[in-house]
Design an enzyme around this catalytic site. Structure first.
Site, short mmCIF file in Angstrom:
data_model
loop_
_atom_site.label_atom_id
_atom_site.label_comp_id
_atom_site.label_asym_id
_atom_site.label_seq_id
_atom_site.Cartn_x
_atom_site.Cartn_y
_atom_site.Cartn_z
N HIS A 162 42.62 38.59 43.87
CA HIS A 162 43.03 39.80 44.60
C HIS A 162 41.98 40.22 45.61
O HIS A 162 42.29 40.58 46.75
CB HIS A 162 43.27 40.96 43.62
CG HIS A 162 44.43 40.80 42.70
ND1 HIS A 162 45.70 40.51 43.13
CD2 HIS A 162 44.51 40.91 41.35
CE1 HIS A 162 46.51 40.46 42.09
NE2 HIS A 162 45.81 40.69 40.99
N HIS A 177 41.13 36.12 38.08
CA HIS A 177 42.36 36.80 38.50
C HIS A 177 42.03 37.90 39.52
O HIS A 177 42.62 37.95 40.61
CB HIS A 177 43.05 37.39 37.27
CG HIS A 177 44.26 38.19 37.57
ND1 HIS A 177 45.52 37.64 37.56
CD2 HIS A 177 44.41 39.50 37.89
CE1 HIS A 177 46.39 38.58 37.87
NE2 HIS A 177 45.75 39.72 38.07
N GLU A 178 41.08 38.75 39.16
CA GLU A 178 40.71 39.84 40.06
C GLU A 178 40.00 39.32 41.32
O GLU A 178 40.14 39.90 42.39
CB GLU A 178 39.83 40.86 39.33
CG GLU A 178 40.57 41.63 38.27
CD GLU A 178 41.79 42.39 38.77
OE1 GLU A 178 41.76 42.90 39.92
OE2 GLU A 178 42.77 42.48 38.03
#
Length: 149
Positions: free
Chosen positions: A25, A21-22
Site C-alpha cells: 500500500h 502487505h502494508e
C-alpha cells in the site's frame, strides 16, 4: 521442535506478511502521488518515529499489525488524498497490499523446492522401529538393521 519456537516462528511469519502487505500500500501510494502521513509498524500508541520528508516512519507499542496513514481518505477535497485520486489509482492502492501477499506466496512456493534436502542413499532399507508381537519381531529383525531383499 518446542511449542515456544513454533509460536515465535508463527508470530515472526505473521509480522513479515503484515509488513509486506502494508509496504505494498505504501509504495503504491507514494508512486501515485498520494501523501502518506505515517507508515507505522505495530499499532498506536507510538513509541518513536523518524520523519523523512513528509512521512513519519514509526514503531508503535502494540506489535499486532502495521498501517499506512493518508490524509482525507474519504474526503476528495483534501489535496493529495487518496479520495481525490481517480478510481484506477484508488483501486491500485487498495489492491497493492493483497497483491504483495500473493507475490510473497509465489516467491516462497517457488523457493521451497530449491532448498537442499538430505537424502540417504544406499543398498536396502534400514529398519526404523519394530511393533511388539509382529512377524518382524518374531523373525528377529531389530531397529537399525538393513534389509537387502
Amino acid at each position: 521442535m518446542s511449542v515456544a519456537i513454533i509460536i515465535i516462528s508463527f508470530i515472526v511469519a505473521l509480522f513479515v506478511i503484515i509488513l509486506l502487505h502494508e509496504l505494498g500500500h505504501f509504495i503504491t501510494s507514494k508512486r501515485a502521488g498520494v501523501k502518506v502521513e505515517e507508515f507505522g509498524i505495530g499499532l498506536p500508541p507510538r513509541l518513536f518515529g523518524i520523519k523523512r520528508g513528509e512521512t513519519i516512519y514509526s514503531v508503535n507499542a502494540i506489535p499486532l499489525g502495521a498501517f499506512v496513514k493518508t490524509p482525507g481518505e474519504n474526503d476528495p477535497t483534501v489535496p493529495r488524498s487518496l479520495a481525490s485520486k481517480g478510481p484506477w489509482v484508488r483501486l491500485a492502492v487498495y489492491a497493492a497490499g493483497p497483491l504483495a501477499n500473493i507475490f510473497l506466496g509465489f516467491i516462497l512456493l517457488s523457493a521451497f523446492p530449491m532448498l537442499p534436502a538430505s537424502v540417504v542413499a544406499g543398498n536396502g532399507v534400514m529398519v526404523h522401529s519394530i511393533v511388539e508381537n509382529s512377524p518382524a519381531e518374531e523373525a528377529g529383525i531389530e531397529p537399525g538393521k538393513i534389509i537387502l531383499e
